[in-house]
Write an enzyme that holds these catalytic residues in place. Structure first.
Site, PDB file in Angstrom:
ATOM      1  N   GLY A  31      33.062   5.254  -2.089  1.00 30.05           N
ATOM      2  CA  GLY A  31      31.818   5.665  -2.739  1.00 30.05           C
ATOM      3  C   GLY A  31      32.007   6.283  -4.108  1.00 30.05           C
ATOM      4  O   GLY A  31      31.038   6.485  -4.831  1.00 30.05           O
ATOM      5  N   CYS A 240      10.414 -16.030  10.307  1.00 33.52           N
ATOM      6  CA  CYS A 240      10.709 -17.082   9.328  1.00 33.52           C
ATOM      7  C   CYS A 240       9.925 -18.342   9.707  1.00 33.52           C
ATOM      8  O   CYS A 240      10.009 -18.821  10.837  1.00 33.52           O
ATOM      9  CB  CYS A 240      12.203 -17.377   9.306  1.00 33.52           C
ATOM     10  SG  CYS A 240      12.618 -18.825   8.304  1.00 33.52           S
ATOM     11  N   CYS A 243      12.771 -21.276  10.458  1.00 35.32           N
ATOM     12  CA  CYS A 243      13.705 -21.238  11.585  1.00 35.32           C
ATOM     13  C   CYS A 243      13.240 -20.298  12.686  1.00 35.32           C
ATOM     14  O   CYS A 243      13.880 -20.191  13.722  1.00 35.32           O
ATOM     15  CB  CYS A 243      15.105 -20.845  11.121  1.00 35.32           C
ATOM     16  SG  CYS A 243      15.303 -19.076  10.817  1.00 35.32           S
ATOM     17  N   CYS A 265      13.506 -17.084   5.546  1.00 34.73           N
ATOM     18  CA  CYS A 265      14.734 -16.307   5.389  1.00 34.73           C
ATOM     19  C   CYS A 265      15.157 -16.301   3.924  1.00 34.73           C
ATOM     20  O   CYS A 265      15.212 -17.358   3.286  1.00 34.73           O
ATOM     21  CB  CYS A 265      15.874 -16.927   6.184  1.00 34.73           C
ATOM     22  SG  CYS A 265      15.636 -16.900   7.961  1.00 34.73           S
ATOM     23  N   CYS A 271      19.379 -19.498   7.508  1.00 40.80           N
ATOM     24  CA  CYS A 271      18.224 -20.294   7.911  1.00 40.80           C
ATOM     25  C   CYS A 271      18.659 -21.734   8.235  1.00 40.80           C
ATOM     26  O   CYS A 271      18.280 -22.296   9.260  1.00 40.80           O
ATOM     27  CB  CYS A 271      17.190 -20.288   6.793  1.00 40.80           C
ATOM     28  SG  CYS A 271      15.530 -20.704   7.331  1.00 40.80           S
TER      29      CYS A 271
END
Ligand SMILES: Nc1ncnc2c1ncn2[C@@H]1O[C@H](COP(=O)(O)OP(=O)(O)OP(=O)(O)O)[C@@H](O)[C@H]1O
Ligand SMILES: [Mg+2]
Ligand SMILES: [Zn+2]
Lengths: 291, 256
Positions: A31, A240, A243, A265, A271
Site C-alpha cells: 500500500g 446480465c 449470460c 457483464c 460473459c
C-alpha cells in the site's frame, strides 16, 4: 527504427531493474507509494503508461498476456497495449482470464478469481488518495508516514452530508494491512472486496505521477466507512441480459436507435465463457426469464 | 500545582536576525496569558515555537500531558507533537482561511478533528458538529454550507468551533480578532470570553489590541525586539506599567 532495435518489452534492462526494485519495495510495504523514474513511453499518459512500464518490467518470454479496459479486451486502449507487447516482447496474448499469467487492467478486476500464478497490473491515473483534500505533496507524505488518515473520512463525511450516503463509487479508498490508506485506481467499489486476500500479486503503476505500489498475495484490504454507513459493494440491481449472471458487475448499454437498454457483464471474457457453457440471459428471445 | 505549560529560555533566530529570545514563563491550568507588543516584536514567533509549528533554537516547552505528565514538546517525536496538535492543543489563526478547509462543509470542518482521533459514527460526528456550530452562534442549518459562503466573523467562529470540538486543554490564538470589523470583533470577544469561562480554557493570546487582553487575559507579557520586557497581572501592567516601553504602549493606545 526497426522493431528489432527494441529491447525485450521495449524498456532497457537498466530501467526494468529500477522498476523491479520499486515493485519489490512496494511488495515489502503493501500500500505504500514508491517513487520511480517513469520513462517516456510511445503512447500518451492517459493510456496507462504506468501500467505498461510495470508490465514491461515483469513480463518474461514465457508469459501469456491479457489486457482489459473497463472489463473488455477489444477497446482501442486494450488492443493497442496488447499489440505493443506482441510487437516488443513477442509474448503470447489471450483474452481468457484463466489462460493469462499477466493481466494489465484499467477500471476492473476480472470476475473469475485469480490464482497464485497470476499477476494483475493496474493502470493508475492518481495514486494519492488524500490529494483531493490536501493538495500539498509534502503534507500528504507526512500524513501517510504518521498514519494521520482522519482526512480520508472527511471526504466520506462530505459525501454523506451531500448525498445522504457514501456516493463515491469508483476509486473507493481502502486501508491495507491496517496501515497504509491506498487508492485502488478507478475500479468500481463493487470490485473492492476482491482486492483483499487475493491469491495473485497486484501491482499498481502511475506513469505521470511516477508512483508504484503493490499488494502481495493474501493481503488484508478494508474499504473505509462509518459505523452507521457501512461499505457496500454495490452494482446495478439486474442480471446480465446475455449470460444471466447475477454476481457480476454490469454495464448498461444502449442497443438500438429507440433507446433500448441492456445490462450485461462488463467483464466480456466472463460473459463469453458463461454463454459458451450454455448460460443464457433474459435478453435472448425464448429464454425463460425473458420479460 | 504543576503548570500546564512551562516555557524556559525559548530562543528562535531567523539567520542572524532575532525572532524571540530567552522567553520563560509558566501557565497554570485555567489561566489566559496575553502577549502584546508592536509589530515585529516576536509574538507570533514565540507562539509558533510553543505550538510546535516552529522549532526553537534553544529552550524548553514543557507541557503537562494527560498520560505521561510534564514532557518537553520540543524534543518529543514529531508524531507525538502532531497528536497533541489535534487533541490537547488548539490553534486559532488570524486568517480563518489558514485554519479552515475552505472546500469542506462547516460540519466537515468541525468534524475533522473528531475523525482524526478515530470517531467513526457519522451521526454522532454530525450531531457534535451541529452542537458546536450553535455554541459559536452559527445557525445549525448552515452545517452543510462551505465556509466560503460565510462572513469573516462567521469563518472565525467556525475556526474556533473546529478547534474546540475535541476539548483541548490549551488554546493558542494569534490575533483572533485581527482583520475583522470593530463590531464583529466585539461579538467575537464576547463569545471567546464566554467560552473561556464556561470551559475553563487555558489559553495564550497574541494581539496588538490591548482591549482584547483587558477583556480576556489574566496575565500579560509585553514583548519588544524578541524579548519579554514586562510581565504581570493584566490590570497591573495596563494600569501601572513599569517598563518605559510598556508605558509607551499603554499611553499610545489610550490616546487613540
Ligand atoms: N520567516 C521569517 N524569516 C525571517 N524573519 C522573520 C520570519 N518571520 C518573522 N521574522 C522576523 O522576526 C521578527 C519577529 O517576527 P514575528 O512575526 O514573530 O513578530 P510579531 O510580533 O508576530 O509581529 P506582527 O504583530 O506584525 O504579527 C521580526 O523582525 C520579523 O521580521
Ligand atoms: Mg504576528
Ligand atoms: Zn454476462
Amino acid at each position: 527504427m526497426s522493431e528489432s532495435a527494441y529491447n525485450f518489452a521495449y524498456l532497457d534492462e537498466q530501467t526494468k531493474r529500477m522498476i523491479r526494485r520499486a515493485i519489490l519495495k512496494g511488495l515489502a510495504i503493501p500500500g505504500y507509494q514508491v517513487p520511480f523514474a517513469s520513462r517516456e513511453m510511445p503512447m500518451p499518459y492517459g493510456w496507462g503508461t504506468g501500467g505498461v512500464q510495470v508490465s514491461a518490467a515483469v513480463l518474461t518470454p514465457e508469459d501469456t498476456f491479457k489486457v482489459i479496459d473497463q472489463g473488455a479486451d477489444d477497446t482501442t486502449n486494450a488492443v493497442s497495449i496488447r499489440t505493443f507487447f506482441e510487437r516488443t516482447a513477442d509474448v503470447e496474448t489471450t483474452t481468457e482470464t484463466s489462460a493469462a499469467s499477466v493481466i494489465q487492467t484499467r477500471h476492473r478486476i476480472p470476475e473469475e478469481p485469480l490464482t497464485e500464478d497470476q499477476i494483475l497490473v493496474y493502470q493508475v491515473p492518481i495514486p494519492e488518495p488524500l490529494r483531493f483534500l490536501e493538495p500539498r505533496e509534502s503534507e500528504t507524505r507526512k500524513m501517510h508516514s504518521l498514519e494521520e488518515y482522519g482526512l480520508m473520512h472527511v471526504k466520506l463525511y462530505e459525501d454523506i452530508s451531500r448525498h445522504g450516503h457514501i456516493a463515491t463509487s469508483y476509486a473507493y479508498p481502502v486501508k491495507v494491512e491496517g496501515r497504509y490508506v491506498m487508492d485502488p485506481s478507478p475500479i468500481p467499489k463493487f470490485d473492492n472486496p476482491k482486492l483483499g486476500q487475493m491469491a495473485a500479486v497486484q501491482l499498481f503503476g502511475a506513469g505521470r505521477e511516477q508512483r508504484i505500489y503493490a499488494l502481495p498475495p493474501y493481503t488484508d484490504v478494508v474499504s473505509l466507512d462509518f459505523d452507521d454507513h457501512p461499505f457496500e459493494a454495490s452494482k446495478a440491481d439486474q442480471v446480465c441480459g446475455l449470460c444471466g449472471a447475477e454476481d457480476s458487475y454490469l454495464d448498461e448499454v444502449i442497443i438500438d436507435d429507440q433507446g433500448g437498454r441492456l445490462f450485461c457483464c462488463s467483464d466480456t471474457d466472463y460473459c463469453t465463457s458463461r454463454r459458451a457453457a450454455g448460460h443464457q440471459g433474459p435478453a435472448f428471445p425464448g429464454s425463460e426469464v425473458a420479460a | 500545582m504543576t503548570p500546564l505549560l512551562s516555557v524556559q529560555g525559548v530562543t528562535k533566530h531567523y539567520g542572524r536576525h532575532i525572532g524571540c529570545a530567552d522567553v520563560s514563563f509558566d501557565l497554570y491550568p485555567g489561566e489566559v496569558m496575553g502577549i502584546v507588543g508592536e509589530s515585529g516584536s516576536g509574538k507570533s514567533t514565540l507562539l509558533n515555537c510553543m505550538a510546535g509549528h516552529l522549532a526553537p533554537d534553544s529552550g524548553q516547552v514543557v507541557f503537562d500531558t494527560r498520560t505521561d505528565g510534564p514532557r518537553d514538546t520540543v524534543t518529543m517525536s514529531e508524531p507525538e507533537r502532531r497528536m497533541l496538535g489535534r487533541t490537547d492543543w488548539a490553534f486559532v489563526h488570524q486568517h480563518a482561511r489558514d485554519g479552515l478547509r475552505m472546500g469542506v462543509s462547516a460540519g466537515g470542518n468541525v468534524g475533522e478533528r473528531l475523525m482524526a482521533v478515530g470517531e467513526r459514527h457519522y451521526g454522532d460526528i454530525r450531531d457534535k458538529a451541529t452542537d458546536w456550530l450553535q455554541r459559536v452562534e452559527i445557525d445549525a442549518e448552515r452545517v452543510d454550507d462551505r465556509p466560503t459562503t460565510f462572513s469573516g466573523g462567521m469563518q472565525q467562529r467556525l475556526q474556533i468551533a473546529r478547534n474546540l470540538v475535541t476539548g483541548p486543554r490549551l488554546v493558542f490564538m494569534d490575533e483572533p480578532t485581527g482583520g475583522l470589523d470593530v463590531s464583529v470583533q466585539a461579538r467575537l470577544l464576547d463569545l471567546l470570553r464566554g467560552l473561556v469561562r464556561d470551559l475553563g480554557l487555558s489559553a495564550i493570546i497574541v494581539t496588538h489590541d490591548l482591549a482584547v487582553v483587558r477583556l480576556l487575559a489574566d496575565r500579560l507579557m509585553v514583548m519588544k525586539s524578541g524579548r519579554v520586557v514586562e510581565a504581570g497581572l493584566t490590570d497591573q501592567v495596563l494600569d501601572d506599567p513599569q517598563h518605559a516601553y510598556s508605558q509607551l504602549l499603554v499611553s499610545s493606545v489610550l490616546q487613540v
